[in-house]
Design an enzyme around this catalytic site. Structure first.
Site, PDB file in Angstrom:
ATOM      1  N   ARG A  50      16.832  95.284 116.230  1.00  0.00           N
ATOM      2  CA  ARG A  50      17.018  95.357 114.764  1.00  0.00           C
ATOM      3  C   ARG A  50      17.882  94.190 114.274  1.00  0.00           C
ATOM      4  O   ARG A  50      17.653  93.651 113.199  1.00  0.00           O
ATOM      5  CB  ARG A  50      17.628  96.706 114.374  1.00  0.00           C
ATOM      6  CG  ARG A  50      17.643  96.932 112.862  1.00  0.00           C
ATOM      7  CD  ARG A  50      18.035  98.340 112.481  1.00  0.00           C
ATOM      8  NE  ARG A  50      19.405  98.645 112.860  1.00  0.00           N
ATOM      9  CZ  ARG A  50      19.974  99.841 112.707  1.00  0.00           C
ATOM     10  NH1 ARG A  50      19.275 100.843 112.202  1.00  0.00           N
ATOM     11  NH2 ARG A  50      21.224 100.048 113.072  1.00  0.00           N
ATOM     12  N   ARG A 103      22.143  75.379 104.637  1.00  0.00           N
ATOM     13  CA  ARG A 103      21.925  74.138 105.414  1.00  0.00           C
ATOM     14  C   ARG A 103      23.232  73.404 105.670  1.00  0.00           C
ATOM     15  O   ARG A 103      23.316  72.561 106.547  1.00  0.00           O
ATOM     16  CB  ARG A 103      20.961  73.205 104.667  1.00  0.00           C
ATOM     17  CG  ARG A 103      19.529  73.712 104.661  1.00  0.00           C
ATOM     18  CD  ARG A 103      18.656  72.848 103.804  1.00  0.00           C
ATOM     19  NE  ARG A 103      19.159  72.769 102.437  1.00  0.00           N
ATOM     20  CZ  ARG A 103      18.560  72.130 101.434  1.00  0.00           C
ATOM     21  NH1 ARG A 103      17.434  71.490 101.643  1.00  0.00           N
ATOM     22  NH2 ARG A 103      19.085  72.116 100.222  1.00  0.00           N
ATOM     23  N   HIS A 108      26.419  76.112 114.894  1.00  0.00           N
ATOM     24  CA  HIS A 108      25.527  77.255 115.052  1.00  0.00           C
ATOM     25  C   HIS A 108      26.150  78.506 114.456  1.00  0.00           C
ATOM     26  O   HIS A 108      27.311  78.490 114.008  1.00  0.00           O
ATOM     27  CB  HIS A 108      25.174  77.460 116.529  1.00  0.00           C
ATOM     28  CG  HIS A 108      26.374  77.623 117.400  1.00  0.00           C
ATOM     29  ND1 HIS A 108      27.185  78.721 117.332  1.00  0.00           N
ATOM     30  CD2 HIS A 108      26.915  76.809 118.345  1.00  0.00           C
ATOM     31  CE1 HIS A 108      28.159  78.582 118.195  1.00  0.00           C
ATOM     32  NE2 HIS A 108      28.029  77.421 118.825  1.00  0.00           N
ATOM     33  N   LYS A 150      20.145  94.692 107.801  1.00  0.00           N
ATOM     34  CA  LYS A 150      21.524  95.152 107.963  1.00  0.00           C
ATOM     35  C   LYS A 150      22.421  93.923 107.817  1.00  0.00           C
ATOM     36  O   LYS A 150      22.883  93.342 108.793  1.00  0.00           O
ATOM     37  CB  LYS A 150      21.670  95.825 109.329  1.00  0.00           C
ATOM     38  CG  LYS A 150      22.644  96.973 109.288  1.00  0.00           C
ATOM     39  CD  LYS A 150      22.503  97.864 110.479  1.00  0.00           C
ATOM     40  CE  LYS A 150      23.764  98.605 110.762  1.00  0.00           C
ATOM     41  NZ  LYS A 150      24.408  99.277 109.649  1.00  0.00           N
ATOM     42  N   GLU A 183      19.534 107.444 100.812  1.00  0.00           N
ATOM     43  CA  GLU A 183      20.351 107.666 102.007  1.00  0.00           C
ATOM     44  C   GLU A 183      21.805 107.762 101.587  1.00  0.00           C
ATOM     45  O   GLU A 183      22.110 107.750 100.387  1.00  0.00           O
ATOM     46  CB  GLU A 183      20.142 106.522 103.008  1.00  0.00           C
ATOM     47  CG  GLU A 183      20.513 105.143 102.479  1.00  0.00           C
ATOM     48  CD  GLU A 183      20.263 104.025 103.480  1.00  0.00           C
ATOM     49  OE1 GLU A 183      20.165 104.285 104.681  1.00  0.00           O
ATOM     50  OE2 GLU A 183      20.182 102.864 103.028  1.00  0.00           O
TER      51      GLU A 183
HETATM   52  N1  PXG Z   1      22.006 103.825 106.489  1.00  0.00           N
HETATM   53  C1  PXG Z   1      22.879 102.819 106.297  1.00  0.00           C
HETATM   54  C2  PXG Z   1      22.988 102.202 104.960  1.00  0.00           C
HETATM   55  C3  PXG Z   1      23.668 102.361 107.365  1.00  0.00           C
HETATM   56  O1  PXG Z   1      24.536 101.367 107.182  1.00  0.00           O
HETATM   57  C4  PXG Z   1      22.641 104.058 108.788  1.00  0.00           C
HETATM   58  C5  PXG Z   1      21.875 104.434 107.686  1.00  0.00           C
HETATM   59  C6  PXG Z   1      22.425 104.725 110.096  1.00  0.00           C
HETATM   60  O2  PXG Z   1      21.720 103.875 110.977  1.00  0.00           O
HETATM   61  P1  PXG Z   1      21.872 104.016 112.562  1.00  0.00           P
HETATM   62  O3  PXG Z   1      20.919 103.003 113.102  1.00  0.00           O
HETATM   63  O4  PXG Z   1      23.307 103.708 112.874  1.00  0.00           O
HETATM   64  O5  PXG Z   1      21.497 105.390 112.914  1.00  0.00           O
HETATM   65  C7  PXG Z   1      23.562 102.992 108.623  1.00  0.00           C
HETATM   66  C8  PXG Z   1      24.413 102.548 109.785  1.00  0.00           C
HETATM   67  C9  PXG Z   1      30.390 103.161 108.519  1.00  0.00           C
HETATM   68  C10 PXG Z   1      29.285 102.292 109.009  1.00  0.00           C
HETATM   69  O6  PXG Z   1      31.560 102.791 108.706  1.00  0.00           O
HETATM   70  C11 PXG Z   1      27.970 102.728 109.007  1.00  0.00           C
HETATM   71  C12 PXG Z   1      26.948 101.879 109.430  1.00  0.00           C
HETATM   72  C13 PXG Z   1      27.266 100.638 109.855  1.00  0.00           C
HETATM   73  C14 PXG Z   1      28.564 100.235 109.851  1.00  0.00           C
HETATM   74  C15 PXG Z   1      29.586 101.043 109.433  1.00  0.00           C
HETATM   75  O7  PXG Z   1      30.102 104.215 107.936  1.00  0.00           O
HETATM   76  N2  PXG Z   1      25.683 102.272 109.393  1.00  0.00           N
END
Ligand code: PXG
Length: 289
Positions: A50, A103, A108, A150, A183
């Protein structure tokens, strides 16, 4: 604690990047949150995949292969001697100038791996369930910034979190641009009605959560009917059960939404069963280190 930056480990206090890094200046970068349980990294391949997909979409070249990145994650965990951890994988556009043109980031991309502990919600909420609220800030529309990416630009979710906290809640339901339930700020949402499980489809302004996918697989295996279907707030209010999923949150029951009691006001049977199955899976699956 030792933090990985571009192939080297630094003590926490020395783990620093440039103020000209576009990850800081513009939120120009991508990230993943991963968990390890009992010296096994859960769904590591899926998270790395991902991350590469997010990077591909924003035309950010990760200066490592997938297997090099996996090795670096495992090495960070070993270096920090953590049996159970929360791993943050961050890739930024790198160091540029004060203009937003990527750019100008001539070196990197910056690759950062932090391994630490995290508990998102106090323990009692896993036993008794969360009360959550729908907030005014909607999820980013896919044509603007697709929630499937993400990215380091999490202000949309942070604004929603602030609105939830301002009203005395721990978590927020975010709607999509059409008014359907999308969500929560860092979790996917599920409802249960008449023993059927429903969750919004990934195209409707939601992240395709890896925990969400795991729960769908566990439910299917258990012959519980699952539906990836648009959900309205009304359908959440009249559901028998509601729960959230995410790497950080794991699986957490919801017992109140916008003041409406969900089902019997306590974690339901389907939720509890899935929580149990999820925890069992985390103990037996994953990449060993
Ligand atoms: N929706 C969103 C917007 C997310 O950021 C999830 C769903 C769940 O995805 P996974 O793949 O983890 O089952 C996320 C994941 C936090 C925090 O502190 C949450 C995420 C990332 C970083 C921090 O709540 N989220």
């Amino acid at each position: 604690m030792k933090v990985y930056i571009n192939g080297k480990f630094y003590q926490k206090q020395q783990a620093k990047i440039s103020v000209f890094d576009h990850g800081l200046l513009y939120g120009d970068g991508v990230f993943e949150g991963i968990r390890s349980y009992n010296r096994r990294v859960f769904k590591l391949k899926e998270h790395v995949e991902r991350l590469f997909e997010s990077a591909h979409s924003i035309m950010l070249k990760i200066p490592m292969t997938r297997s090099q990145l996996i090795k670096a994650v495992l090495s960070t965990l070993k270096t920090n001697r953590l049996d159970d951890a929360y791993i943050r994988l961050v890739v930024t556009r790198g160091e540029g100038d004060l203009g937003l043109d990527p750019r100008k980031c001539v070196g990197h991309a910056t690759v950062i791996i932090i391994a630490d502990k995290i508990t998102l919600y106090p323990k009692e909420f896993y036993r008794n369930g969360l009360a959550i609220i729908t907030v005014p800030t909607i999820r980013n529309i896919p044509e603007a910034l697709n929630p499937q990416i993400k990215s380091l630009n999490y202000l949309n979710n942070i604004l929603a979190k602030i609105e939830a906290v301002n009203s005395g809640h721990n978590e927020a339901i975010m709607l999509d641009h059409l008014g359907f339930v999308a969500e929560c700020t860092g979790d996917n949402i599920f409802v249960v009605k008449n023993k059927h499980i429903y969750t919004p489809p990934q195209c409707m302004g939601t992240l395709r959560g890896i925990t969400r996918d795991t729960i769908l697989q566990l439910a299917k295996k258990d012959k519980t009917p699952v539906h990836e279907h648009v959900i309205t707030r009304h359908e959440v209010f009249i559901s028998d059960e509601c729960f959230l999923t995410g790497t950080a949150a794991e699986v957490i029951p919801v017992v109140k939404v916008d003041g409406r009691v969900i089902g019997e006001g306590k974690p339901g049977a389907v939720t509890l069963k899935l929580m149990k199955k999820f925890h069992a899976l985390t103990k037996t699956q994953g990449v060993k280190y």
